[in-house]
Design an enzyme around this catalytic site. Structure first.
Site, PDB file in Angstrom:
ATOM      1  N   PRO A  89       0.809  -1.231   0.000  1.00 31.52           N
ATOM      2  CA  PRO A  89       0.000   0.000   0.000  1.00 31.52           C
ATOM      3  C   PRO A  89       0.835   1.271   0.000  1.00 31.52           C
ATOM      4  CG  PRO A  89      -0.800  -1.559   1.651  1.00 31.52           C
ATOM      5  CD  PRO A  89       0.516  -2.078   1.162  1.00 31.52           C
ATOM      6  N   GLU A 116       1.833  -8.629   8.535  1.00 29.74           N
ATOM      7  CA  GLU A 116       1.863  -7.209   8.872  1.00 29.74           C
ATOM      8  C   GLU A 116       2.708  -6.395   7.894  1.00 29.74           C
ATOM      9  OE1 GLU A 116       1.101  -3.700  10.934  1.00 29.74           O
ATOM     10  OE2 GLU A 116       0.146  -5.685  11.008  1.00 29.74           O
ATOM     11  N   ARG A 154      -0.837  -7.334 -21.746  1.00 29.44           N
ATOM     12  CA  ARG A 154      -1.691  -6.991 -22.884  1.00 29.44           C
ATOM     13  C   ARG A 154      -1.052  -5.940 -23.791  1.00 29.44           C
ATOM     14  NH1 ARG A 154      -5.023  -2.721 -22.631  1.00 29.44           N
ATOM     15  NH2 ARG A 154      -6.758  -3.854 -23.556  1.00 29.44           N
ATOM     16  N   ASP A 169      -6.926   2.724 -25.587  1.00 29.94           N
ATOM     17  CA  ASP A 169      -7.538   2.502 -24.276  1.00 29.94           C
ATOM     18  C   ASP A 169      -7.558   3.784 -23.455  1.00 29.94           C
ATOM     19  OD1 ASP A 169      -8.056  -0.161 -24.596  1.00 29.94           O
ATOM     20  OD2 ASP A 169      -6.183  -0.830 -23.713  1.00 29.94           O
TER      21      ASP A 169
END
Length: 254
Positions: A89, A116, A154, A169
Site C-alpha cells: 500500500p 503485517e 496486454r 484505451d
C-alpha cells in the site's frame, strides 16, 4: 518477457495465468509466467518465513532470508538485473504509464507479501520498485500482482488481436476513451450516432477526440492538465465547463 511471482499461494495464479489473454500470450510463447512459493527458501526446519517484529506490536513480519534467497535463485548471474517489484500500500500508484514502462522490460519479478509487512531490508536492498493499486489494504500482494501483470502483458506485441486496441484505451492517450457502439444501429429506439456509420473517417476521428475530451472533462477533469490540447480544444472545453457550471447553479437555486 519473463514474469516470475514470489508468493505463499502460487495456486492462486493457476486460473489467471492459464485463461483469457494471459493464457493465450503464454501459449504463443510471448510471455513466460511462473509463480513460486518462497517458503521453499526458508532456512529453518519449520519452513517459517515470518517472525515477530522487533520493538513489539501486532502482526508478523516477513523475514529477509527467504525473500533474498528466492530472488537470487531467479536472477541470472549474467546479464541485466530484472525489475523486482514489491506490492504494498505504500508504493507508487500503478498507472497506465507505469504499465507501458514495465512492458519494455525483459524480466519482471513480483514479490507478494502477507502478514503485517516486510522486513525493511527487503525494501532497502532487494527491490527496485514498490507498487500499489490503490489506497486500501488487501490481505496480500497476489491480487495487485495479477492486476499489474494483466495490464503489462496486454501491451506486448502480438498479445491483442487488434494492435490498436491498447493504443486507444483509456489513459493510454492521457484521456478517457470515447464511447463505443456496435450492431444493431437502432436498439429500443436508441440510435447509434450518425457520424459513426457515415463512412467518413476524418469526421469519425474528430468525433472520437471530442467525445474523449468531453468524457474526461466530466469524469476525470484533473487528467486534462497533463494532456496536450490545442487552443481551440481549450476554448471549447472551457465553454462547456462554464455552461455546465451555470446550468448546475441554476438548478440549485430553483
Amino acid at each position: 518477457m519473463q514474469i516470475d511471482v514470489l508468493t505463499l499461494f502460487p495456486e492462486m495464479f493457476d486460473g489467471v495465468f492459464g485463461a483469457s489473454i494471459l493464457g493465450k500470450a503464454r501459449d504463443k510463447g510471448i510471455v513466460s509466467l511462473k509463480a513460486t512459493n518462497f517458503r521453499q527458501f526458508s532456512t529453518n526446519k519449520h519452513s517459517t518465513v515470518d517472525d515477530y517484529p522487533y520493538g513489539g506490536g501486532g502482526g508478523m513480519v516477513l523475514k529477509p532470508e527467504p525473500m533474498f534467497a528466492a530472488v537470487e535463485h531467479l536472477v541470472p548471474h549474467e546479464g541485466p538485473r530484472p525489475r523486482i517489484i514489491l506490492l504494498c500500500p505504500q508504493g507508487e500508484t500503478f498507472t497506465q504509464r507505469k504499465a507501458e514502462e514495465l512492458s519494455q522490460e525483459k524480466h519482471l519479478i513480483f514479490v507478494c507479501g502477507h502478514y503485517e509487512g516486510y522486513d525493511e531490508r527487503i525494501r532497502e536492498h532487494l527491490v527496485t520498485d514498490e507498487l500499489s493499486i490503490g489506497d486500501y489494504v488487501l490481505t496480500g500482494g497476489e491480487l495487485p500482482a495479477m492486476v499489474a501483470i494483466d495490464s503489462i502483458v496486454r501491451l506486448l506485441p502480438g498479445v491483442l488481436g487488434n494492435e490498436t486496441s491498447a493504443v486507444t484505451d483509456s489513459f493510454s492517450t492521457g484521456l478517457l476513451e470515447y464511447p463505443h457502439y456496435t450492431r444493431p444501429a437502432v436498439f429500443r429506439d436508441w440510435e447509434v450516432p450518425e457520424v459513426l456509420i457515415s463512412g467518413n473517417h476524418a469526421r469519425i476521428d474528430a468525433w472520437r477526440r471530442e467525445q474523449s475530451l468531453l468524457r474526461t472533462l466530466r469524469r476525470r477533469p484533473e487528467l486534462l492538465d497533463r494532456v496536450a490540447l490545442t487552443p481551440k480544444e481549450k476554448a471549447w472545453l472551457q465553454a462547456i465547463a462554464e455552461q455546465e457550471s451555470n446550468t448546475a447553479g441554476s438548478s440549485d437555486s430553483e
